[in-house]
Design an enzyme around this catalytic site. Structure first.
Site, PDB file in Angstrom:
ATOM      1  N   ASP A   1      49.543  57.155 -27.632  1.00 23.67           N
ATOM      2  CA  ASP A   1      49.680  55.792 -28.150  1.00 23.67           C
ATOM      3  C   ASP A   1      50.493  54.882 -27.235  1.00 23.67           C
ATOM      4  O   ASP A   1      50.094  53.755 -26.955  1.00 23.67           O
ATOM      5  CB  ASP A   1      50.316  55.824 -29.548  1.00 23.67           C
ATOM      6  CG  ASP A   1      49.450  56.610 -30.522  1.00 23.67           C
ATOM      7  OD1 ASP A   1      48.582  55.987 -31.163  1.00 23.67           O
ATOM      8  OD2 ASP A   1      49.604  57.848 -30.603  1.00 23.67           O
TER       9      ASP A   1
ATOM     10  N   ARG B   1      67.243  56.526 -32.823  1.00 23.84           N
ATOM     11  CA  ARG B   1      66.783  55.163 -32.531  1.00 23.84           C
ATOM     12  C   ARG B   1      67.869  54.318 -31.873  1.00 23.84           C
ATOM     13  O   ARG B   1      67.601  53.648 -30.880  1.00 23.84           O
ATOM     14  CB  ARG B   1      66.228  54.478 -33.795  1.00 23.84           C
ATOM     15  CG  ARG B   1      65.078  55.229 -34.462  1.00 23.84           C
ATOM     16  CD  ARG B   1      64.032  55.722 -33.477  1.00 23.84           C
ATOM     17  NE  ARG B   1      63.028  56.575 -34.128  1.00 23.84           N
ATOM     18  CZ  ARG B   1      62.259  57.438 -33.482  1.00 23.84           C
ATOM     19  NH1 ARG B   1      62.365  57.587 -32.167  1.00 23.84           N
ATOM     20  NH2 ARG B   1      61.381  58.163 -34.131  1.00 23.84           N
TER      21      ARG B   1
ATOM     22  N   ASP C   1      61.429  53.472 -38.756  1.00 21.91           N
ATOM     23  CA  ASP C   1      61.809  53.388 -37.347  1.00 21.91           C
ATOM     24  C   ASP C   1      61.640  51.990 -36.761  1.00 21.91           C
ATOM     25  O   ASP C   1      62.432  51.556 -35.932  1.00 21.91           O
ATOM     26  CB  ASP C   1      61.049  54.439 -36.535  1.00 21.91           C
ATOM     27  CG  ASP C   1      61.568  55.851 -36.814  1.00 21.91           C
ATOM     28  OD1 ASP C   1      62.776  55.981 -37.074  1.00 21.91           O
ATOM     29  OD2 ASP C   1      60.776  56.803 -36.779  1.00 21.91           O
TER      30      ASP C   1
ATOM     31  N   SER D   1      52.389  63.680 -37.756  1.00 19.53           N
ATOM     32  CA  SER D   1      53.228  62.780 -36.990  1.00 19.53           C
ATOM     33  C   SER D   1      54.574  63.467 -36.825  1.00 19.53           C
ATOM     34  O   SER D   1      55.238  63.795 -37.807  1.00 19.53           O
ATOM     35  CB  SER D   1      53.366  61.455 -37.747  1.00 19.53           C
ATOM     36  OG  SER D   1      54.418  60.716 -37.172  1.00 19.53           O
TER      37      SER D   1
HETATM   38  N1  ARG Z   1      61.336  59.817 -42.395  1.00 20.01           N
HETATM   39  C1  ARG Z   1      62.233  60.121 -41.346  1.00 20.01           C
HETATM   40  C2  ARG Z   1      63.117  58.950 -41.047  1.00 20.01           C
HETATM   41  O1  ARG Z   1      62.765  57.850 -41.390  1.00 20.01           O
HETATM   42  C3  ARG Z   1      61.573  60.642 -40.115  1.00 20.01           C
HETATM   43  C4  ARG Z   1      60.638  59.706 -39.424  1.00 20.01           C
HETATM   44  C5  ARG Z   1      60.208  60.340 -38.171  1.00 20.01           C
HETATM   45  N2  ARG Z   1      59.002  59.868 -37.626  1.00 20.01           N
HETATM   46  C6  ARG Z   1      57.878  60.605 -37.576  1.00 20.01           C
HETATM   47  N3  ARG Z   1      56.909  60.129 -36.888  1.00 20.01           N
HETATM   48  N4  ARG Z   1      57.754  61.749 -38.168  1.00 20.01           N
HETATM   49  O2  ARG Z   1      64.167  59.107 -40.500  1.00 20.01           O
END
Ligand code: ARG
Length: 401
Positions: free
Chosen positions: A14, A95, A124, A175
């Site tokens: 991506d 992040r 995110d 994911s």
């Molecule tokens: N739900 C978790 C968070 O918001 C993990 C998100 C991680 N991203 C993923 N593509 N699995 O911190």
């Protein structure tokens, strides 16, 4: 001068497509930024080469593993931070460190905009953009998946049409986001919340049902930070890595939850955080003997708020900073050793010692020779229950009994 955009680049399909996609949609030059937070996989050099091959005008790569461990994972450990009581904030704390590097790269290369690969449904995007707004208020944000209609199918077609050096056939049904603090897996088969995760979902942990022999570990802390494992000096990064290996082999740190996203959606997540969960368990037990009762009780509520702020993308906020100062103050005496047995998916503490412990054997013992004057308890209880007793007398009088 042509406008420049820095893109948070993972090396995957991506974001590789996003380089050309953003270029075509905006006419800007794209600078790829790849940050190593211990996610493993390809080398930074391979990622840099791919970014350039996909049309990036520059590639910025940074090994931020120690920075991430020291400045992001350790504060999370000091807080014993678990969002909704379960999730050690794996993605949420990565992040802000990526944001720091994105803003740094934007300055170095004269970019006006920061791009990231998030969708419009998750946390995110919020964490990236709130962080960028805070550290670089003049910078704009763009998310090609969300803002420029870059779907998966279009990405594959684009990569094939342009002959980009990236795998388009391997379809991962999940994911995944991972770093040294843990691993998050979502979507696909897991979206039916009755479905149990299948074995292939896990990577950091072995099946706890068939564990090897129990592994006993001694973790030494100094002011809340792990400094040695079994007597061997370690950095925070090494402590996490070593416990990822050893706790992971025992299946410690598997988490299966439905959590509340900031955007108002409940979502199913599978996490694996063997090192993080082993460290948090040990750290909490050391706090139990070194932190005074009222401070400890208050800290539990501060930790919960801290976890919510960090989950919600407020890493760089004033309140988070103030809570950090409180948490830091509580860690002054959190030094000593924790002995813990890891086995069959559990990490159970079975010994603790500290030069700064508040545990007083002479006060606690039921054997002869204790220094606690039991006769003092009677009067204390009389006063402690006084206000409830007065109220209860009034209640009985009022109800005519
Ligand atoms: N739900 C978790 C968070 O918001 C993990 C998100 C991680 N991203 C993923 N593509 N699995 O911190």
């Amino acid at each position: 001068m042509t406008e420049r955009i820095v893109l948070a680049y993972s090396g995957g399909l991506d974001t590789s497509v996003a380089i050309g996609w953003i270029g075509e949609a905006t006419g800007a030059e794209v600078i790829a930024v790849a940050v190593d937070v211990g996610q493993g996989g390809e080398s930074l050099e391979d990622i840099r080469q791919r970014a350039l091959a996909c049309g990036a005008v520059e590639a910025y790569v940074a090994d931020a593993r120690d920075e991430f461990a020291n400045e992001y994972a350790m504060p999370t450990l000091k807080a014993n931070a678990l969002y909704q009581g379960h999730y050690p904030l794996v993605s949420a704390i990565s992040r802000p460190v990526i944001v720091k590097h994105l803003v740094k790269a934007a300055r170095e290369f004269g970019a006006t905009t920061v791009a990231h690969g998030c969708t419009g449904k998750g946390n995110d995007q919020v964490r990236f953009e709130v962080g960028i707004q805070t550290l670089g208020p003049d910078l704009k944000c763009i998310a090609p998946v969300r803002d420029l209609a870059l779907t998966r199918d279009k990405a594959i077609a684009f990569a094939e049409a342009k002959g980009l050096p990236i795998e388009t056939t391997k379809k991962n049904p999940y994911s995944i986001d991972q770093n040294v603090w843990g691993r998050a897996v979502e979507t696909g088969y897991l979206e039916d919340i009755w479905n149990a995760p299948t074995k292939d979902i896990y990577d950091y942990t072995a099946t706890p049902e068939f564990p090897p022999a129990p592994d006993e570990v001694v973790i030494s802390f100094h002011q809340g930070v792990p400094v040695a494992i079994d007597g061997v000096k370690v950095s925070p990064l090494q402590a996490i890595q070593e416990l990822n290996r050893r706790a992971g082999a025992q299946g410690v740190g598997r988490i299966d939850v439905v959590e509340d996203r900031l955007v108002g959606i409940k979502s199913r997540e599978i996490y694996e955080a063997p090192g993080a969960m082993a460290l948090i368990t040990a750290h909490k037990h050391l706090e139990d003997i070194t932190i005074e009762r009222e401070q400890a009780r208050f800290k539990a509520s501060v930790s919960q708020r801290w976890a919510e702020l960090v989950y919600d993308g407020q890493w760089f906020s004033p309140l988070k900073r103030s809570l950090d100062a409180f948490i830091e103050d509580t860690q002054k005496y959190v030094s000593g050793d924790i002995r813990m047995t890891m086995h069959g998916g559990q990490a159970i503490v079975n010994g603790r010692r500290s030069d700064t412990s508040l545990y007083d054997f002479d006060l606690a013992t039921y054997d002869t020779g204790d220094t606690f004057d039991q006769s003092q308890a009677k009067g204390f209880i009389e006063l402690w229950g006084m206000s409830s007793k007065v109220a209860s007398t009034r209640d009985q009088r009022a109800s005519g009994k």
